[in-house]
Structure formats: C-alpha cells, structure tokens
Design an enzyme around this catalytic site. Structure first.
Site: not given
Ligand code: APR
Length: 276
Positions: A97, A181, A132, A184, A150, A221, A223
């Site tokens: 990511y 964190c 999306q 925790c 999304h 754009g 599918s």
C-alpha cells in the site's frame, strides 16, 4: 466513437442537465490514463481468495475479487487486500500500500477527471460522482463531494478498536511498517474496503439514492466485476435513467446500458461534457 451515439448521449445529458440529475459511476479505468494501474485488465488466470466472496445481490459486502488481470494478475488479492492477508503478513501488505500511495501522490487528474470537475463547477447540484477508486483524483479535480464506495488509500485507520482508555489517533502511532499504537500495539491499516468487508453504509446509501434519482448514469472505466457497486447501473436503469457505459473494452454490465461508448475516460468525457 459512433457519432450518432455521441449525439444521442449529448442529448440525454443536456436534458438531464436541465431537468434532473446526472450520476457518474467510476472504476479503475477512470484513473488508468493518470498512470494508476487497473485491477483486471489484460486477463490472466489468478486464484480467487477463500470464501470472502458472496453471491451477487447480497448487500454491502465487497464480492468476487481476483479473476482477471491488472494488479490482480501480479498480486494475490487474498494476501494483499483482505484482513486475513494483513494479519498474516502486516509488513508485506503495508509496503504494498505504501508503494500504491506513492503512485497516487505522484499521479495527476486526467482530462476525464477534469471534465467532471469543471462540469460540476458549471452546474452545481446536478452531478453525483460515485467512485470505486481509492485514489483522490476526483477530489483533486474538483469533485470534492465524490461518494467513495471503497474508501481512501491515503487515509490511516486502526486495524481494530484500541484498548479502552487508549483513544489514540492513528496519526500518533509509533512509526513502523505498519505503524502501531504505543499503548496497545494496535496496527495501522489503510482506509480502504478490503474483500469480504462491508462498504461504508453512508456511501452505499448515498450512491443508491443518486442511482434512483438520476436521469442519466454514465458508467466509466469499470469491469462491473465487483458488487454491490456493479449493481448501481441496473438500479439506475430500473429507476428510469438512461444508462451509458464509457469503456474501451467489454464489461460485465454492458447489458444494463442503453448505449456503450467505446473509448477511454480522458478521450470521451471531455467530448461528452465540455460545452454542456
Ligand atoms: N478509460 C476507461 N476505461 C478503461 C480505461 C480507460 N482509459 N482503461 C481500462 N478501462 C476499463 C477496462 O476495460 C475495465 O473494464 O476499466 C475497467 C477496469 O476494471 P477493473 O480493473 O476490474 O477495475 P474496477 O472495475 O474498478 O474494479 C472494481 O475491484 O479490485 C476491486 O476494490 C477494487 O474498486 C475495485 C473493484
């Protein structure tokens, strides 16, 4: 693009501009010309993730990933776009990511994004953009109220609720891959909807309202492989809207459209919208 079809589309858009609303549902193809890869282009067979998929029509659960090309031809969505995959290898998913985030930050809205942004500025309240896409190119092009089905790849979120009394914001997390964190140990994850997860109810409700009330829906754009987003075209059509698809290739929802305009987002959207 077929000129007669183009003229018909413009006529419907002109009418919708005057007396109603226009909804635009977009997918990864909308950002392809900005250099952001799609998910399923260039078909290759890849494994589908385990049982996260649900039959079409079951509401608000992101459905059947992974039977195509694009990103999903090179990466396994079960390992990279699911909570199970993240828990199994948080660093690999975080790094993936992080790379995609860099790509989004480096990308610029294309002529298609800009045509939608300029149209919205000329006709306040007429256009609803439903996306999306997890990039911010619609927002950067001026559609700041775009409905994000999304999520947002640039947003940080906690993997789970922090321990009671912890109450830290993800931004305060200890840096790392992923950040966590200090109190925790909770992990930070990207603010996107992963396979098998529910869509944000406010977003799907707003999208369905726009689909039911629009006079024209442009589907650009996508599918049409993922539900419930793919169902919005049919909902608009059943609610009386004129539906047109903008896509250089066949999609799984072409049958829902009154017209299929073969071309790209950056080529066709300016031609359809610019002087309306
Ligand atoms: N202009 C318009 N359409 C394009 C362009 C372009 N320049 N380039 C490709 N396309 C079309 C392809 O033909 C394809 O139909 O865009 C579509 C992209 O399809 P997908 O890669 O499946 O992307 P999308 O439909 O957005 O996927 C839906 O699946 O993986 C999940 O969460 C992810 O939001 C995504 C969802």
């Amino acid at each position: 693009m077929d000129n007669a079809l183009h003229a018909t589309a413009r006529e419907h858009l002109r009418e919708a501009c005057r007396a109603g609303g226009i909804a635009v549902l977009t997918g990864a193809g909308m950002s392809a010309e900005s250099g952001i890869p799609t998910f399923r282009d260039a078909v290759l067979s890849i494994p589908s993730p385990p049982a996260a998929a649900v039959p079409r029509g079951e509401s608000a659960v992101l459905g059947r990933p992974g039977d195509g090309g694009g990103l999903w031809s090179r990466f396994d969505p079960a390992q990279l776009a699911s909570e199970e995959g993240f828990r199994a290898d948080p660093q690999r998913v975080w790094d993936w990511y992080a790379e995609r985030r860099d790509g989004v930050r480096a990308a610029q809205p294309n002529a298609g994004h800009r045509a939608l942004g300029a149209f919205a500025a000329r006709h306040p309240g007429v256009l609803a953009v439903i996306t999306q896409n997890v990039d911010d190119l619609h927002q950067r092009a001026g559609n700041t109220d775009a409905i994000r089905l999304h999520g947002d790849i640039l947003e940080d979120r906690w993997l789970q609720a922090c321990r009671p009394g912890c109450g830290r914001a993800p931004a305060s997390a200890v840096p790392g891959r992923p950040p966590r964190c200090a109190d925790c140990g909770n992990l930070v994850r990207p603010g996107v909807v992963w396979f098998g997860e529910m869509l944000p109810s406010h977003a799907i409700d707003a999208a369905e309202r726009a689909a039911r009330s629009c006079l024209v829906m442009l589907v650009v754009g996508t599918s049409g492989a993922v539900w419930p987003a793919a169902g919005l075209a049919g909902l608009a059509r059943r609610s009386g809207a004129w539906v047109a698809i903008v896509n250089p290739h066949e999609s799984e929802i072409d049958a829902e459209a009154h017209a299929v305009l073969r071309g790209t987002a950056a080529q066709l959207l300016p031609r359809l919208l610019d002087d309306l």
